[in-house]
Design an enzyme around this catalytic site. Structure first.
Site, PDB file in Angstrom:
ATOM      1  N   THR B 175     -16.519 -61.075  51.330  1.00 48.47           N
ATOM      2  CA  THR B 175     -16.092 -59.971  52.189  1.00 48.47           C
ATOM      3  C   THR B 175     -16.865 -60.061  53.496  1.00 48.47           C
ATOM      4  OG1 THR B 175     -15.535 -58.497  50.368  1.00 48.47           O
ATOM      5  CG2 THR B 175     -16.252 -57.440  52.403  1.00 48.47           C
ATOM      6  N   ARG B 203      -4.763 -53.172  43.482  1.00 43.82           N
ATOM      7  CA  ARG B 203      -6.166 -52.712  43.426  1.00 43.82           C
ATOM      8  C   ARG B 203      -6.715 -52.599  44.847  1.00 43.82           C
ATOM      9  NH1 ARG B 203     -11.296 -55.225  45.294  1.00 43.82           N
ATOM     10  NH2 ARG B 203     -12.940 -54.207  44.105  1.00 43.82           N
ATOM     11  N   VAL B 204      -7.309 -51.466  45.152  1.00 47.39           N
ATOM     12  CA  VAL B 204      -7.928 -51.250  46.452  1.00 47.39           C
ATOM     13  C   VAL B 204      -9.429 -51.122  46.238  1.00 47.39           C
ATOM     14  CG1 VAL B 204      -8.066 -49.724  48.450  1.00 47.39           C
ATOM     15  CG2 VAL B 204      -5.859 -50.107  47.311  1.00 47.39           C
TER      16      VAL B 204
END
Lengths: 304, 304
Positions: B175, B203-204
């Site tokens: 990320t 999915r968050v």
């Protein structure tokens, strides 16, 4: 929309179940209906607590009752997005181990909070969006319903008025939520909504977002918010109020401070309910109305 | 995964631009590549600040550079969900007026942070999900790209390993995020990710959620997080760290405390970067690695 900054709180006996039926501006003649809907839902949730059940089960039960009540903008009775369809948001959290579940931009399910609860119980992820939320719900045995069973004549009329430019605002009001503290000191919160009338497709408000619309922490308390969702997200209202309560403030003090900050920092209005770690309950609003009800071991109260 | 709880901080000169390339466990031989990618992105963002530009423009520029770098799990190089497709999450926030924008579960766009920025500038809503995020992006002139242009051989290999049971974890790492403080004292933060390898569809994670993965408030500072997203959401890490900095803690102190709480309260690991209202920068991690770089008016530093 005025900003009266009304707040109120009390000391719960034994357990506490507090619900809201949305910050907004309900017309005078309809206010008793909204207050009564909150009372019914609070009683349903309180029955769970009275029997020794968990705060988590209690807030799910209370929010389910509000989702099923066509008066409120959640589940049945949800408002319509700009494409004329329903998109639902919901979340639930328990404060003992900080587990949470949520769904957003979900169509055609009558009880979004129950799907959020299934996500919490499953534990793999917290938040599911749109198509993926639908797949998760179907896999867990939830049944899709025809959209027309969720859409009330009132929701259609409000949508038509906003589209025609005769509705004053896209803000539907009528988001629902519940907070609870059980006999063991466990806390939980849940929130569910159809969002804003005429919202853009895929718009997600604060209700399904942990820390914006919902938060629970046994060391602080439990919070559910309602109002201008974008402002709630930008200020992180539920997390802010939880940290204020963790510092010793009562539920009512923490919410009054948070709703004032919502106005002063991001120019938004709304309301919230909370129960703190000591069992004090409270609410605050900067809107004209917010229906609410509280039930504890000694009795009940409520209003709008 | 060890929990070394490493943190570091410094006093920025003039302006500060700090980036991360994800908390995780990068293999020793690849670490220099990750550190260098962070340096390049931090320099790109810092050029905006050096020229008197805003923190908001600077973090967008830095995160764009990291999205375009196939080494990182954001934009090009994103990991794959369980259906073998890419779903992207991103958010951006500025701390002067607390404006924010975000997208989640978005497919086939090379620069999600730019779409999040468009949502911030538009101002009507904060967060768009899935199909609605796509519609918003197309309306704003963003162009869909073939998915295969976003998927690297490394992402395909990592996905295949997890599906075959030979990959140790679904956590991709990689990320990306940036925080900045400009010469006028304005702060901003941005975060972008492909999420977890083999995540469920829809999915968050925390990256697109204001208060979980991203927060900025000129009275506190700016934060971007990385790591086990569900834990970040449940603890509300970015909002927590912002409130700690608002209380006077330095960026490094606030993040060390938040990453320790992430471990003790929800058993999760991760990392974060921040710059506080006084211009002090800092980072903390409880993972084996987190690539990072900082640039200010006096020079640059970084590592992994």
């Amino acid at each position: 929309m005025t900003a009266p900054f009304v707040s109120r709180g009390g000391e719960a006996q034994g357990f506490a179940l507090l619900v809201h039926g949305g910050a907004g501006a309900v017309a005078a003649e309809r206010r008793p209906l909204h207050a009564e809907g909150c009372h019914r839902a609070a009683r349903a949730g309180a029955e769970v607590l009275r029997g020794g059940g968990s705060a988590l089960d209690a807030v799910e039960r209370a929010v389910r009752a509000l989702e099923d009540d066509p008066l409120f903008n959640a589940g049945t009775g949800a408002c319509l997005a700009e494409d004329g369809h329903v998109e639902l948001d919901a979340s639930i959290m328990e404060g003992t181990s900080l587990r949470a579940g949520a769904v957003c931009a979900l169509a055609r399910f009558a009880a979004p909070v129950a799907i959020a609860r299934a996500a919490l119980d499953d534990g793999r992820h917290v938040l599911y969006a749109a198509h993926g939320a639908r797949l998760f719900a179907l896999e867990r045995g939830f049944v899709e319903v025809p959209e027309e069973t969720l859409v009330t004549p009132a929701a259609r009329a409000a949508f038509a008025a906003v589209r025609a430019g005769t509705g004053a605002t896209g803000w539907a009001g009528g988001t629902v939520g519940a907070v609870a503290r059980d006999l063991a000191g466990g806390t939980a919160a849940a929130t569910s909504t159809g969002g804003m009338i005429n919202k853009r497709v895929g718009r997600v408000g604060d209700s399904p977002l942990i820390g914006a619309g919902t938060y629970a922490d046994d060391d602080a308390g439990a919070i559910s918010t309602t109002g201008q969702g974008e402002g709630m997200i930008r200020l992180g209202v539920a997390r802010l109020a939880a940290l204020t309560m963790a510092g010793g403030a009562s539920a009512a003090e923490a919410l009054r401070s948070a709703i004032e900050a919502l106005h002063s920092r991001v120019g938004a209005t709304g309301g919230a309910i909370a129960v703190d770690r000591r069992g004090r309950w409270g609410w605050a609003r900067s809107t004209a109305t917010m229906s609410w009800a509280v039930v504890d071991a000694a009795g009940e109260d409520g209003g709008i």
